[in-house]
Design a protein around this motif. Structure first.
Motif, short mmCIF file in Angstrom:
data_model
loop_
_atom_site.label_atom_id
_atom_site.label_comp_id
_atom_site.label_asym_id
_atom_site.label_seq_id
_atom_site.Cartn_x
_atom_site.Cartn_y
_atom_site.Cartn_z
N ALA A 142 -2.04 5.68 9.27
CA ALA A 142 -2.39 4.22 9.32
C ALA A 142 -3.62 4.27 10.08
CB ALA A 142 -1.13 3.48 10.13
N CYS A 143 -3.72 4.81 11.12
CA CYS A 143 -5.00 4.48 12.21
C CYS A 143 -6.22 5.02 11.17
CB CYS A 143 -4.92 5.23 13.38
SG CYS A 143 -5.03 6.95 13.22
N ASP A 144 -6.22 5.82 10.13
CA ASP A 144 -7.47 6.26 9.56
C ASP A 144 -7.68 5.31 8.44
OD1 ASP A 144 -7.89 8.46 10.92
OD2 ASP A 144 -6.34 9.80 10.19
N VAL A 145 -6.47 4.66 7.79
CA VAL A 145 -6.55 4.13 6.48
C VAL A 145 -6.76 2.61 6.83
CG1 VAL A 145 -5.31 2.99 4.65
CG2 VAL A 145 -4.93 5.56 5.39
N ILE A 146 -6.43 1.84 7.77
CA ILE A 146 -6.70 0.33 8.33
C ILE A 146 -8.11 0.12 8.42
CG2 ILE A 146 -6.52 -1.02 10.32
CD1 ILE A 146 -3.51 0.00 10.73
N PRO A 147 -8.96 0.94 8.73
CA PRO A 147 -10.37 0.32 8.73
C PRO A 147 -10.95 0.27 7.25
CG PRO A 147 -10.20 2.23 10.44
CD PRO A 147 -8.83 2.02 9.69
N ARG A 148 -10.51 1.18 6.38
CA ARG A 148 -10.79 0.96 5.04
C ARG A 148 -10.29 -0.31 4.11
NH1 ARG A 148 -12.81 6.24 2.48
NH2 ARG A 148 -12.81 7.43 3.98
N LEU A 149 -8.95 -0.56 4.86
CA LEU A 149 -8.45 -1.75 4.04
C LEU A 149 -8.97 -3.08 4.72
CD1 LEU A 149 -4.80 -0.55 4.66
CD2 LEU A 149 -5.70 -1.15 2.66
N LYS A 152 1.08 -14.33 -4.74
CA LYS A 152 0.74 -13.86 -3.54
C LYS A 152 0.95 -12.11 -3.09
CE LYS A 152 0.59 -18.15 -1.77
NZ LYS A 152 -0.66 -18.78 -0.56
N PHE A 153 1.30 -11.61 -3.94
CA PHE A 153 1.35 -10.09 -3.78
C PHE A 153 0.51 -9.31 -4.63
CE2 PHE A 153 6.35 -10.62 -3.03
CZ PHE A 153 6.22 -11.22 -1.97
N GLU A 154 0.18 -8.24 -3.91
CA GLU A 154 -0.89 -7.47 -4.59
C GLU A 154 -0.42 -6.07 -4.44
OE1 GLU A 154 -5.70 -6.52 -3.96
OE2 GLU A 154 -4.82 -8.44 -3.92
N VAL A 155 -0.95 -4.97 -5.16
CA VAL A 155 -0.60 -3.52 -4.91
C VAL A 155 -2.15 -2.63 -4.76
CG1 VAL A 155 0.46 -1.55 -6.09
CG2 VAL A 155 1.55 -3.53 -6.35
N CYS A 156 -2.08 -1.96 -3.84
CA CYS A 156 -3.42 -1.38 -3.44
C CYS A 156 -3.41 0.19 -3.79
CB CYS A 156 -3.66 -1.58 -2.11
SG CYS A 156 -5.41 -0.78 -1.65
N THR A 157 -3.94 1.04 -4.26
CA THR A 157 -3.85 2.40 -4.58
C THR A 157 -4.82 3.29 -3.65
OG1 THR A 157 -5.55 2.31 -6.48
CG2 THR A 157 -3.09 1.95 -6.96
N LEU A 158 -5.22 2.62 -2.80
CA LEU A 158 -6.41 3.17 -1.73
C LEU A 158 -5.80 4.64 -1.14
CD1 LEU A 158 -8.70 3.17 -0.10
CD2 LEU A 158 -7.60 2.14 1.81
N GLU A 159 -4.48 4.67 -0.88
CA GLU A 159 -4.17 5.87 -0.23
C GLU A 159 -3.99 7.14 -1.23
OE1 GLU A 159 -1.19 6.43 2.70
OE2 GLU A 159 -1.22 4.61 3.52
N TYR A 160 -3.65 6.93 -2.64
CA TYR A 160 -3.76 7.99 -3.57
C TYR A 160 -5.14 8.21 -3.87
CZ TYR A 160 -3.07 10.08 -8.01
OH TYR A 160 -3.13 10.88 -9.15
N GLU A 161 -6.02 7.35 -3.74
CA GLU A 161 -7.48 7.63 -4.31
C GLU A 161 -8.01 8.48 -3.16
OE1 GLU A 161 -9.10 3.54 -4.46
OE2 GLU A 161 -7.48 3.16 -6.31
N LEU A 162 -7.83 8.34 -1.71
CA LEU A 162 -8.22 9.21 -0.82
C LEU A 162 -7.84 10.64 -0.99
CD1 LEU A 162 -7.61 6.73 2.33
CD2 LEU A 162 -9.68 7.52 1.16
N GLY A 163 -6.62 10.93 -1.59
CA GLY A 163 -6.27 12.09 -2.01
C GLY A 163 -5.78 13.10 -1.03
N CYS A 164 -5.64 12.74 0.20
CA CYS A 164 -5.11 13.59 1.47
C CYS A 164 -3.93 12.96 2.29
CB CYS A 164 -6.11 13.83 2.16
SG CYS A 164 -6.78 12.43 2.96
N ILE A 165 -3.23 13.56 3.11
CA ILE A 165 -2.52 12.94 4.02
C ILE A 165 -3.19 11.68 4.75
CG2 ILE A 165 -0.93 13.36 6.00
CD1 ILE A 165 -0.27 15.84 5.03
N ASN A 166 -2.55 10.69 4.58
CA ASN A 166 -3.05 9.66 5.31
C ASN A 166 -2.43 9.09 6.69
OD1 ASN A 166 -5.43 9.49 3.51
ND2 ASN A 166 -3.70 8.86 1.86
N VAL A 220 0.88 -1.13 -0.01
CA VAL A 220 0.00 -0.36 -0.06
C VAL A 220 0.87 1.51 0.03
CG1 VAL A 220 -1.97 1.14 0.94
CG2 VAL A 220 -1.79 -1.20 1.42
N PRO A 221 1.27 1.68 -1.25
CA PRO A 221 2.10 2.83 -1.21
C PRO A 221 1.25 4.12 -0.62
CG PRO A 221 1.53 2.32 -3.46
CD PRO A 221 1.04 1.22 -2.45
N SER A 222 2.00 5.02 0.07
CA SER A 222 1.61 6.26 0.64
C SER A 222 1.17 7.21 -0.53
CB SER A 222 2.27 6.78 1.92
OG SER A 222 3.59 6.80 1.22
N GLY A 223 0.19 7.85 -0.55
CA GLY A 223 -0.19 8.90 -1.42
C GLY A 223 0.50 10.05 -1.34
#
Length: 369
Positions: free
Chosen positions: A82-89, A66-80, A36-39
């Motif tokens: 961990a405690c805010d992103v984990i529930p979405r993950l 066994k590996f996957e890439v997730c773009t969630l943090e970029y899609e959120l479009g703001c400083i993220n 999960v690369p940071s946006g």
């Protein structure tokens, strides 16, 4: 029930140590690992675009189911955080475990709402050999707070993206997957000092260039591992140019900044190198010039950058003299003691071999006794 490992970070760029950590994490009860690369990282600025970091990650994990890439943090479009992103993950992946390094566990109290974080997810943690006591204390503390923590039975290779980025300027891509290296070269990424490195490569012997690259790596690693807090650009440029005048003919008319008693001696290149760095490589930073100008001899009253380049030149990984491993260990435990030991070892070697001792070296030894 399947459990997914969440591996967050800037991945600027992704390197082999990241992939090795992910593979090892799979042996700790995880069914797959999601990168999960940071946006917009809250504590650092990325050197390339999010799209480039995603492209490099996709190339790095290609072919591994066994590996996957997730773009969630970029899609959120703001400083993220961990405690805010984990529930979405958790909504996306279900049961998860957050993968972090030992440094992150040690510094977890500096994170945003860490006690909230440990209630949201378990942690899969890689230990740090050089901070063992701090790691044990942090582990006991957070487990005492109710954190579910699995410690991986493997210490990861000590590679940083910072070091990888600088070495790319010198065409050193040993630490990154081949496809990622090709992408970086094709798109001209991390090439801030590539022109200087290319000029240097044409002006020194191949073995000298390889030594310089190893000295750069050693200096960058020591800056981080010894918590010196020096500017990495200064560290890299000082190390990269420390031997820029090695085996090069000095212009006979250019002696104003080269001490007369050093001319035609083994240490002349440090003084002439400082001149070349300034006049031919455009270096204006006096700290860099001064570090180059004392990297062989040392001098009284050296600052940390001076000491770092002196030691990195002596301790880079290809150096193989009696006691070098003990010096490498000492300097990581206590930088100042390690520097003094390196200075003494250098002086003792000159005495043993009955070599000429340049006055500045004698002054340095007397000063640091």
């Amino acid at each position: 029930m399947a459990k997914t490992g969440i591996f967050g970070g800037a991945f600027d760029p992704v390197h082999n140590a990241h992939l090795d950590m992910a593979k090892t994490a799979l042996t700790c009860g995880l069914d797959k690992v999601v990168f999960v690369p940071s946006g917009i990282p809250p504590h650092k600025k990325c050197n390339v675009s999010f799209r480039d970091r995603i492209e490099m990650l996709e190339l790095a994990v290609e072919g591994n189911e066994k590996f996957e890439v997730c773009t969630l943090e970029y899609e959120l479009g703001c400083i993220n955080y961990a405690c805010d992103v984990i529930p979405r993950l958790k909504e996306i992946y279900g049961d998860i475990s957050y993968i972090i390094g030992g440094d992150s566990l040690i510094d977890l109290n500096k994170w945003r709402e860490p006690e909230k974080l440990i209630k949201q997810t378990s942690l899969t943690v890689f230990p740090r050999a050089d901070r063992e006591e701090e790691f044990k204390k942090a582990l006991a503390y957070w487990r005492g707070k109710g954190a579910e923590i699995s410690v991986v039975d493997k210490i990861p290779e000590a590679v940083s993206s910072t070091c990888v980025r600088y070495l790319i300027n010198m065409d050193k891509t040993d630490y990154i997957p081949e496809k990622v290296a090709d992408y970086i070269m094709k798109n001209g990424l991390y090439a801030q000092y590539a022109d200087k490195a290319a000029k240097l490569k044409n002006e020194v012997l191949p073995k000298t260039y390889d030594h310089i690259a190893r000295t750069c790596e050693c200096a960058l690693r020591l800056n981080f591992e010894c918590s010196l807090g020096l500017d990495n650009d200064e560290v890299f440029l000082s190390a990269m140019l420390h031997d820029c005048a090695k085996l090069r003919c000095r212009n006979p008319h250019d002696t104003s900044e080269v001490p007369a008693d050093s001319i035609n001696s083994e240490v002349e290149h440090q003084f002439y190198g400082a001149v070349v760095a300034k006049e031919e490589y455009g270096i204006k930073d006096e700290r860099i010039i001064n570090a180059i100008a004392c990297h062989c001899t040392g001098k009284p009253g050296m600052n940390d950058l001076d000491k770092l380049i002196f030691c990195a030149d002596m301790l880079e990984e290809a150096r193989d003299f009696p006691g070098v491993d003990a010096l490498r260990k000492l300097i990581r435990e206590d930088f100042e003691s390690g520097f003094k030991a390196c200075l003494k070892r250098s002086y003792d070697y000159l005495i043993e071999k009955k070599c000429y001792i340049y006055p500045l070296t004698q002054q340095a030894v007397d000063y640091y006794k």
